[in-house]
Scaffold this active site. Sequence first.
Site, PDB file in Angstrom:
ATOM      1  N   ARG A   1       0.845  -1.377  -0.025  1.00 43.27           N
ATOM      2  CA  ARG A   1      -0.003  -0.009  -0.071  1.00 43.27           C
ATOM      3  C   ARG A   1       0.986   1.381   0.020  1.00 43.27           C
ATOM      4  O   ARG A   1       1.802   1.472   0.735  1.00 43.27           O
ATOM      5  CB  ARG A   1      -0.983  -0.066   1.320  1.00 43.27           C
ATOM      6  CG  ARG A   1      -1.370   1.453   1.629  1.00 43.27           C
ATOM      7  CD  ARG A   1      -2.703   1.555   2.310  1.00 43.27           C
ATOM      8  NE  ARG A   1      -3.795   0.975   2.027  1.00 43.27           N
ATOM      9  CZ  ARG A   1      -4.831   1.261   2.720  1.00 43.27           C
ATOM     10  NH1 ARG A   1      -4.968   2.125   3.470  1.00 43.27           N
ATOM     11  NH2 ARG A   1      -5.919   0.619   2.345  1.00 43.27           N
TER      12      ARG A   1
ATOM     13  N   HIS B   1      -7.653   0.592  -6.469  1.00 41.82           N
ATOM     14  CA  HIS B   1      -7.819  -0.174  -5.232  1.00 41.82           C
ATOM     15  C   HIS B   1      -8.597  -1.319  -5.415  1.00 41.82           C
ATOM     16  O   HIS B   1      -9.708  -1.664  -4.957  1.00 41.82           O
ATOM     17  CB  HIS B   1      -8.599   0.870  -4.093  1.00 41.82           C
ATOM     18  CG  HIS B   1      -8.535   0.383  -2.946  1.00 41.82           C
ATOM     19  ND1 HIS B   1      -7.736  -0.623  -2.434  1.00 41.82           N
ATOM     20  CD2 HIS B   1      -9.163   0.939  -1.677  1.00 41.82           C
ATOM     21  CE1 HIS B   1      -7.953  -0.882  -0.897  1.00 41.82           C
ATOM     22  NE2 HIS B   1      -8.758   0.408  -0.629  1.00 41.82           N
TER      23      HIS B   1
ATOM     24  N   GLN C   1     -10.590  -3.732  -2.986  1.00 40.50           N
ATOM     25  CA  GLN C   1     -11.565  -2.900  -2.374  1.00 40.50           C
ATOM     26  C   GLN C   1     -12.730  -3.383  -3.540  1.00 40.50           C
ATOM     27  O   GLN C   1     -13.819  -3.841  -2.872  1.00 40.50           O
ATOM     28  CB  GLN C   1     -11.481  -1.512  -2.369  1.00 40.50           C
ATOM     29  CG  GLN C   1     -12.621  -0.784  -1.619  1.00 40.50           C
ATOM     30  CD  GLN C   1     -13.008  -0.966  -0.294  1.00 40.50           C
ATOM     31  OE1 GLN C   1     -11.907  -0.847   0.552  1.00 40.50           O
ATOM     32  NE2 GLN C   1     -14.227  -1.702  -0.055  1.00 40.50           N
TER      33      GLN C   1
ATOM     34  N   ASP D   1     -17.216   7.798  -1.418  1.00 37.98           N
ATOM     35  CA  ASP D   1     -15.932   7.784  -0.786  1.00 37.98           C
ATOM     36  C   ASP D   1     -15.646   9.239  -0.066  1.00 37.98           C
ATOM     37  O   ASP D   1     -16.422  10.156  -0.453  1.00 37.98           O
ATOM     38  CB  ASP D   1     -14.733   7.380  -1.587  1.00 37.98           C
ATOM     39  CG  ASP D   1     -13.341   6.966  -1.067  1.00 37.98           C
ATOM     40  OD1 ASP D   1     -13.358   6.946   0.274  1.00 37.98           O
ATOM     41  OD2 ASP D   1     -12.308   6.906  -1.666  1.00 37.98           O
TER      42      ASP D   1
ATOM     43  N   CYS E   1     -16.333   2.605   1.218  1.00 38.08           N
ATOM     44  CA  CYS E   1     -14.875   1.800   1.412  1.00 38.08           C
ATOM     45  C   CYS E   1     -14.665   2.117   2.782  1.00 38.08           C
ATOM     46  O   CYS E   1     -13.749   1.221   3.455  1.00 38.08           O
ATOM     47  CB  CYS E   1     -13.903   2.109   0.546  1.00 38.08           C
ATOM     48  SG  CYS E   1     -13.668   3.938   0.161  1.00 38.08           S
TER      49      CYS E   1
ATOM     50  N   ARG F   1     -13.807  -7.425   2.853  1.00 34.84           N
ATOM     51  CA  ARG F   1     -12.334  -7.216   2.423  1.00 34.84           C
ATOM     52  C   ARG F   1     -11.461  -8.383   2.623  1.00 34.84           C
ATOM     53  O   ARG F   1     -10.616  -8.941   1.837  1.00 34.84           O
ATOM     54  CB  ARG F   1     -11.599  -5.924   3.340  1.00 34.84           C
ATOM     55  CG  ARG F   1     -12.447  -4.664   3.184  1.00 34.84           C
ATOM     56  CD  ARG F   1     -12.104  -4.373   1.561  1.00 34.84           C
ATOM     57  NE  ARG F   1     -11.004  -4.236   1.142  1.00 34.84           N
ATOM     58  CZ  ARG F   1      -9.972  -3.420   1.483  1.00 34.84           C
ATOM     59  NH1 ARG F   1     -10.215  -2.363   2.189  1.00 34.84           N
ATOM     60  NH2 ARG F   1      -8.846  -3.526   0.885  1.00 34.84           N
TER      61      ARG F   1
HETATM   62  N1   CP Z   1     -11.145   1.127   2.718  1.00 30.75           N
HETATM   63  C1   CP Z   1      -9.826   0.610   2.852  1.00 30.75           C
HETATM   64  O1   CP Z   1      -8.963   0.469   2.437  1.00 30.75           O
HETATM   65  O2   CP Z   1      -9.611   0.919   4.444  1.00 30.75           O
HETATM   66  P1   CP Z   1      -8.198   0.967   5.021  1.00 30.75           P
HETATM   67  O3   CP Z   1      -7.752   2.389   4.703  1.00 30.75           O
HETATM   68  O4   CP Z   1      -8.659   1.232   6.654  1.00 30.75           O
HETATM   69  O5   CP Z   1      -7.363   0.011   4.660  1.00 30.75           O
END
Ligand code: CP
Length: 336
Positions: free
Chosen positions: A111, A138, A141, A234, A275, A320
């Site tokens: 990430r 992403h 997600q 979002d 998300c 997830r």
């Molecule tokens: N939705 C998501 O990626 O959450 P985090 O940033 O907590 O990983």
Amino acid sequence: MLATIPSLQGRSFLSEKDFTKEEFLYFIELAMKLKDEKKYGIPHRHLAGKNIALLFEKPSTRTRCAFTVACIDLGAHPEYLGKDDIQLGKKESIEDTANVLGHMFDGIEFRGFEHKKVEMLAKHSGVPVWNGLTDQWHPTQTLADFLTVKENFGYLQGIKFVYVGDGRNNVANSLLVGGALVGMDVRICSPESLFPAEEVVETAQSLAAQSGGKVTITSNVEEGVAGADVIYTDVWVSMGEEDKFAERIELLSPYQVNMDMVRKTGNKNMIFLHCLPAFHDLETKYGKDIYEKYGLGEMEVTDEVFRSAHSKVFDQAENRMHTIKAVMAATLGNMK
Ligand code: CP
């Protein structure tokens, strides 16, 4: 028994557009199977004895926890490496770090900001690399979101899936391309200045032509949400853009998901997805700061919608873990 797809073995998972419709739907089917197995206590240790590196240059609750729990359920050892723990691109090139990690770990999650970094890791590590979010995509997600849609409606083809808000962020890109890939009627509803990049729209249009899906980009809320099965939003300001709050509040206030927008869908069975994290009340430091500066107590979604029966956000968050597990098992696991 779910037949494996051999083409997925050893593959990285960087963005939706790298997969066929059949491959992408397979991840969702496998996630459903693994979810059932967890529910009924059936062991599924497809990664027994493997070691997985979890690289996080940005904070995370869901993605980090999902990868960690998924690794452990699959019998693998997860090793968390935060932004100050390794030299990735600072005192050592990404190519060299990728090489080192690939000689020690069986798979790598990343990430961070630049998508190029996750591509470099995939190119030089020699092991599957999974994108846990970059500034462009992403994709883990998207899988969780589509699993949640499938659980609620039973199918994905033709689902009217509307993303409302900042239409050119990583989540919007992924949903637009992913939705087109699986044959949804996928719509981005945002101010024109936040429309997705042309190349992302072109990719989605080309995929929709093959899948029987449909792509709409509109700034008109009534047109965007008409008949919607899913409204998704979002945060208005992504990580690293914190200086943009004033401008985004002005641009995006007409796109707030509230009960008036829910009614405009004309669909009493519609679901709301996000998300997360979400700014729907004053229970966060960010939320309080925004309230003090701009007098706004809720941002992209009202507390009423967030807590309503339409909202499936916590099932979506749980998904997830099941979908990330499917990605790791399908690309690295012993699935015999
Ligand atoms: N939705 C998501 O990626 O959450 P985090 O940033 O907590 O990983």
